[in-house]
Design a protein around this motif. Sequence first.
Motif, short mmCIF file in Angstrom:
data_model
loop_
_atom_site.label_atom_id
_atom_site.label_comp_id
_atom_site.label_asym_id
_atom_site.label_seq_id
_atom_site.Cartn_x
_atom_site.Cartn_y
_atom_site.Cartn_z
N THR A 1 43.25 42.26 28.45
CA THR A 1 43.54 42.88 28.46
C THR A 1 42.42 44.02 30.52
N ALA A 2 43.28 45.10 30.80
CA ALA A 2 42.88 45.44 32.21
C ALA A 2 41.36 46.13 31.39
N ILE B 1 39.02 39.92 38.10
CA ILE B 1 39.45 40.50 37.41
C ILE B 1 41.48 40.47 36.63
N ALA B 2 41.96 40.81 38.80
CA ALA B 2 43.48 40.11 38.52
C ALA B 2 43.02 39.17 38.13
N SER B 3 42.55 38.12 38.19
CA SER B 3 42.89 37.04 37.46
C SER B 3 42.57 36.76 35.90
N ALA B 4 41.70 37.40 35.48
CA ALA B 4 41.37 37.15 34.07
C ALA B 4 42.73 38.17 33.40
N ARG B 5 43.29 38.79 34.23
CA ARG B 5 44.66 39.56 33.99
C ARG B 5 45.78 38.28 33.46
N LEU B 6 46.68 37.83 34.47
CA LEU B 6 47.22 37.58 34.96
C LEU B 6 47.52 35.79 35.09
N ARG B 7 46.43 35.33 34.82
CA ARG B 7 46.03 33.42 35.04
C ARG B 7 46.82 32.94 36.32
N ARG B 8 46.53 33.63 37.22
CA ARG B 8 46.99 33.05 38.25
C ARG B 8 45.89 34.05 39.24
N PRO B 9 46.14 33.23 40.86
CA PRO B 9 45.52 34.45 42.02
C PRO B 9 45.95 35.71 41.68
N PRO C 1 41.73 50.50 37.40
CA PRO C 1 41.02 49.62 37.23
C PRO C 1 41.93 49.17 35.78
N LEU C 2 42.32 50.72 34.60
CA LEU C 2 42.68 49.77 33.32
C LEU C 2 44.30 50.54 33.24
N THR C 3 44.21 51.22 34.77
CA THR C 3 46.31 51.88 34.63
C THR C 3 47.31 51.13 35.98
N ALA C 4 45.98 50.43 37.04
CA ALA C 4 47.01 49.85 37.71
C ALA C 4 47.13 49.11 37.73
N GLY C 5 48.43 48.00 38.22
CA GLY C 5 48.95 46.69 38.21
C GLY C 5 47.66 45.54 38.61
N PRO C 6 47.40 44.89 38.31
CA PRO C 6 46.71 43.51 38.79
C PRO C 6 46.31 42.92 40.34
N ASP C 7 48.16 43.27 40.73
CA ASP C 7 48.19 42.49 41.74
C ASP C 7 47.71 43.21 42.92
N GLU C 8 48.49 45.04 43.02
CA GLU C 8 47.02 46.26 43.11
C GLU C 8 46.15 46.33 43.28
N PHE C 9 45.69 46.10 41.93
CA PHE C 9 44.08 46.41 41.40
C PHE C 9 43.28 46.00 42.55
N ALA C 10 44.10 44.65 42.62
CA ALA C 10 43.11 43.42 43.60
C ALA C 10 42.85 44.21 44.83
N GLU C 11 43.70 44.96 45.09
CA GLU C 11 43.75 45.74 47.26
C GLU C 11 42.97 47.41 46.91
N SER C 12 42.93 47.77 45.79
CA SER C 12 42.28 48.80 45.59
C SER C 12 41.11 49.39 46.82
N PRO C 13 40.77 50.59 47.21
CA PRO C 13 40.05 50.73 47.93
C PRO C 13 38.50 50.60 47.45
N VAL C 14 37.35 50.86 47.94
CA VAL C 14 36.47 51.07 47.15
C VAL C 14 35.76 52.24 47.72
#
Length: 536
Positions: free
Chosen positions: A470-471, A446-454, A510-523
């Motif tokens: 978009t998110a 999801i972060a890659s889709a939003r950022l177009r980078r890793p 996932p709709l409000t966190a930054g993409p890089d931040e969400f990539a490390e979100s706890p589950v």
Amino acid sequence: MPAADLILLADTVVTGASDGPPVRAVAVAGGLIAAVGDRSDIRDWRGPHTEVIDLGAATITPGLVDGHFHPVMGIGMTRGADLTAVRSIADLTAALRRAGESVGRGGWVEAWGLDPNAFGDVPVTNAPIVEALGPDVLCAVQMFDAHSAIGSPRALELAGVDGPREFASGASVACDADGRPTGHLLEMEATALLDEVMPADEPGERRARFRRLLGEMAASGLTGANAMDFEDDSADLFAAGEDEGELPVRWRCAPFVNPGVDADGLAAVVELQRAGGRRWRVDGAKFMIDGVIDVGTAWLEAPDTLGESTSSLWPSPEDYRAAVRFLAGAGVPIVTHAIGDAGIRYVLDTYQLVGRVSPVPHRMEHLETMPSPLVARFAALDVTASMQPNHCTHFTHADGGDNWSRRLGPERAGRAFRVRDVRDRGGRIALGSDWPIAPYDPRGVIASARLRRPANEPEVEPIGPAQALTAAMALAGYTTAAAASAGLSEVTGRVVPGFQADISVFGLNPLTAGPDEFAESPVPLTVVDGTVAHRA
């Protein structure tokens, strides 16, 4: 309603529905969403045996479904040394030497995940294997794309590979000017020659690795995935998994249909559609109209810069079309891998000609380079575009210096991975990973889709930033669009009463966190069929 089996409370619930008041409580009974509401509603839902889980500030979403995965092929392909971090021939030889140190005399050195960019401008050959291990060691290296492999001289000898060879598909054995194999085997019919002489996995170990993989998928927030193969011991692995308990991830499987298939083979694919268990089923057929750009086996309208990628993997594309027509007429959903512009066009033309009987829309995988006239046809034909953002962000570079971009040239590389264009023109986008080709963690995808980078590599220049999602679009690619692509829009993909209780929970929204931040979100929690599949 009857007393709930499970009640989840959270500050945020992303239901996937288009309207309605805010939801902060979800009741589950009998594997279905029984009710949604506010925290105060739980007194009406709770019974003496109800489990209540208060997730606090976490966010509940519909269960995330990976659109393209290879679970069985993947557990076999990822044996041995992981070469995904190799960036040069020096790195490769060092990694192979390390791998060889742990292998006894006469044993196989196995490795996987090698990016051809490690070779730079030098052709891909087994020379680094010989340098690292010598000519007499058995060694097989799977390239990252699963469409090619490198065998050591001794491995090729054991496999009977001593020169060029003809295959039913567009596979080939790379040879030098004197007709001697270089070690590079292109496409699956050729790489199978190595597979046939390599030691097989011990069945118990395969079952353990399969179960471990599914548990790790659930821990990343996945509740389901589309298996783009169903060969070898697939049925045994799924069945054995359910003998041990419930699978922590749901599966829809599509067996391969390869060039050269005959009437009996097609009939067998139709018969397989009846196979399934509690959380897995066969529902589709997987074709490949072409190979990949990195090794020159894609199907382009014009040759790549090395004069390759000029034809379909099917020697007669009309045979592909006939097979699709037969299976579609039998109600089988069709899935086709199509990477080059000529391949994409031919598949779209085929889908238009054959139509569909199944309630499940046909779909196309990867779609790496295509001109604008093809983009709008996905919506017009109701064809799902199944795309993998990590293919773009992990294996190509904005400066065009990577192998993939050099082969295409600037014009075709500039019209690549057009996920946003397809979406903006009304197309349905299912997102996924193509594991083990690329990492499967949906937070990173999801972060890659939003950022177009890793994710979490801000120093990397985005690739085609106009194609960023978009998110909300990226989350839909794993939830509502994933359900629609399986013909299940009225069954799953939303957190609403009556739908399957497949639920993902993230520490961050996932709709409000930054993409890089969400990539490390706890589950903290994953729920499948109303039962906890993962609890942090």
